[in-house]
Scaffold this motif. Structure first.
Motif, PDB file in Angstrom:
ATOM      1  N   ILE A 159       0.838  -1.205   0.000  1.00  0.00           N
ATOM      2  CA  ILE A 159       0.000   0.000   0.000  1.00  0.00           C
ATOM      3  C   ILE A 159       0.871   1.252   0.000  1.00  0.00           C
ATOM      4  CG2 ILE A 159      -1.659   1.336   1.356  1.00  0.00           C
ATOM      5  CD1 ILE A 159      -2.900  -1.268   2.264  1.00  0.00           C
ATOM      6  N   GLY A 160       1.933   1.245   0.809  1.00  0.00           N
ATOM      7  CA  GLY A 160       2.824   2.401   0.861  1.00  0.00           C
ATOM      8  C   GLY A 160       3.513   2.672  -0.462  1.00  0.00           C
ATOM      9  N   LEU A 172      -1.556  12.328  -8.200  1.00  0.00           N
ATOM     10  CA  LEU A 172      -2.731  12.363  -7.335  1.00  0.00           C
ATOM     11  C   LEU A 172      -2.352  12.942  -5.974  1.00  0.00           C
ATOM     12  CD1 LEU A 172      -4.308   8.832  -8.022  1.00  0.00           C
ATOM     13  CD2 LEU A 172      -4.997  11.024  -9.007  1.00  0.00           C
ATOM     14  N   GLY A 173      -3.326  13.554  -5.303  1.00  0.00           N
ATOM     15  CA  GLY A 173      -3.090  14.007  -3.947  1.00  0.00           C
ATOM     16  C   GLY A 173      -2.864  12.819  -3.020  1.00  0.00           C
ATOM     17  N   TYR A 179      -6.341   6.359  -1.212  1.00  0.00           N
ATOM     18  CA  TYR A 179      -7.662   5.806  -1.544  1.00  0.00           C
ATOM     19  C   TYR A 179      -7.557   4.808  -2.691  1.00  0.00           C
ATOM     20  CZ  TYR A 179     -12.285   5.873  -3.818  1.00  0.00           C
ATOM     21  OH  TYR A 179     -13.454   5.531  -4.443  1.00  0.00           O
ATOM     22  N   LEU A 180      -6.875   5.195  -3.775  1.00  0.00           N
ATOM     23  CA  LEU A 180      -6.745   4.314  -4.927  1.00  0.00           C
ATOM     24  C   LEU A 180      -5.906   3.086  -4.587  1.00  0.00           C
ATOM     25  CD1 LEU A 180      -7.172   3.636  -7.891  1.00  0.00           C
ATOM     26  CD2 LEU A 180      -5.240   5.134  -8.460  1.00  0.00           C
ATOM     27  N   SER A 181      -4.886   3.263  -3.764  1.00  0.00           N
ATOM     28  CA  SER A 181      -4.029   2.145  -3.389  1.00  0.00           C
ATOM     29  C   SER A 181      -4.808   1.081  -2.614  1.00  0.00           C
ATOM     30  CB  SER A 181      -2.835   2.639  -2.561  1.00  0.00           C
ATOM     31  OG  SER A 181      -1.989   1.573  -2.210  1.00  0.00           O
ATOM     32  N   ARG A 193     -11.144   6.349  -9.910  1.00  0.00           N
ATOM     33  CA  ARG A 193      -9.712   6.613 -10.036  1.00  0.00           C
ATOM     34  C   ARG A 193      -9.073   5.405 -10.692  1.00  0.00           C
ATOM     35  NH1 ARG A 193     -11.137  10.947  -8.884  1.00  0.00           N
ATOM     36  NH2 ARG A 193     -10.352  12.431  -7.331  1.00  0.00           N
ATOM     37  N   ALA A 194      -8.080   5.659 -11.557  1.00  0.00           N
ATOM     38  CA  ALA A 194      -7.378   4.565 -12.229  1.00  0.00           C
ATOM     39  C   ALA A 194      -6.032   5.095 -12.715  1.00  0.00           C
ATOM     40  CB  ALA A 194      -8.197   4.016 -13.391  1.00  0.00           C
ATOM     41  N   PHE A 195      -5.225   4.194 -13.257  1.00  0.00           N
ATOM     42  CA  PHE A 195      -3.913   4.571 -13.802  1.00  0.00           C
ATOM     43  C   PHE A 195      -4.096   5.080 -15.229  1.00  0.00           C
ATOM     44  CE2 PHE A 195      -3.081   1.539 -10.464  1.00  0.00           C
ATOM     45  CZ  PHE A 195      -1.953   2.042  -9.833  1.00  0.00           C
TER      46      PHE A 195
END
Length: 264
Positions: A159-160, A172-173, A179-181, A193-195
């Motif tokens: 996640i990090g 992204l902020g 959030y996306l992670s 959200r996406a890549f």
């Protein structure tokens, strides 16, 4: 007789659940499966809708997102053929590839467990309390609490890493990146959200495979910890009861005249 039987009979070695051949086979089949998906996507790329970066990267990214059952929705099939391809790809990938990747992870965990056991054995007897908390030397395996800790540590690390890449690469902020992670590693994938960038999708192709499997393993070990605790409690209760001769005879399941003690 039970004590003599335990002394005379040699301990059963721990079975090897993984091997280099299994890892090699899993890797080859995974590459072949993804290559097939990329080729099919390439010849039908005009029948997919979404943000485009590079055809090969987009194809690999779509296959990984589909196989991991995330479904961002940033690339979607738009024809009968591509929809049928997506259905078959996710069904086969969700079952077959997950088994192969689980075999790879099991092999890596066996290697880590063997390394920790060898390290503990070479340290001597000066740190018995700390050692017994991490490694169950009698059973010859890592304690379940250590497995849970390692699995959760890998999840937090994934996640990090995802947060850092999404913040600096996808722009992204910090909140949206976090959030996306989390939504990605838990395979929720709302789709808001996406890549979108080429480097981001290359990173996602590798990161999603590792992180989603790590989360699945973490939940598996948490469930295993609860079951193990329940079994230990039940075993202690059973061993604390007075047993009659008939109960001892009933405990001799294999009818060899011996009853082994339970290792808690």
């Amino acid at each position: 007789m039970a004590v003599l039987n335990d002394v005379i009979r040699s301990s059963i070695p721990k079975p090897q659940l993984g091997s280099q051949s299994i890892v090699r086979q899993a890797f080859v089949l995974l590459v072949l499966y993804l290559t097939l998906g990329v080729v099919i996507f390439w010849f039908n790329r005009h029948n997919f809708l979404g943000n485009e970066t590079h055809p090969v990267v987009d194809a690999l990214y779509f296959c990984i997102v589909t196989m991991c059952t995330i479904g961002y929705g940033d690339i979607i099939p738009n024809s009968v053929a591509t929809k049928l391809f997506s259905i078959l790809f996710v069904l086969v990938g969700f079952g077959f590839i997950d088994i192969l990747l689980s075999g790879m992870v099991s092999y890596v965990l066996d290697l880590q467990e063997s390394y920790l056991l060898r390290t503990v054995e070479h340290e001597g007897q000066k740190k018995d309390s700390a050692r017994s908390y991490i490694i169950d030397v009698k059973k010859g395996r890592m304690r379940i609490r250590m497995k849970v800790g390692l699995a959760l540590g890998v999840v937090v690390l994934c996640i990090g890493i995802g947060v850092g890449v999404m913040h600096f690469v996808e722009r992204l902020g910090w909140l949206d990146a976090f959030y996306l992670s989390v939504m990605s590693v838990t395979t929720v994938g709302y789709g808001d959200r996406a890549f979108k960038t080429l480097p981001g999708r290359i990173f996602a192709a590798i990161w999603l495979l590792v992180s989603t499997l790590a989360v699945a393993r973490a939940f598996l070990y948490l469930a295993e910890a609860r079951v193990d605790k329940r079994h230990r409690t039940m075993a202690k209760w059973v061993l604390g009861q007075d047993m009659t001769v008939s109960e001892f005879l009933a405990a001799d399941i294999d009818n060899n005249g011996f009853v082994r003690y339970a290792v808690l």
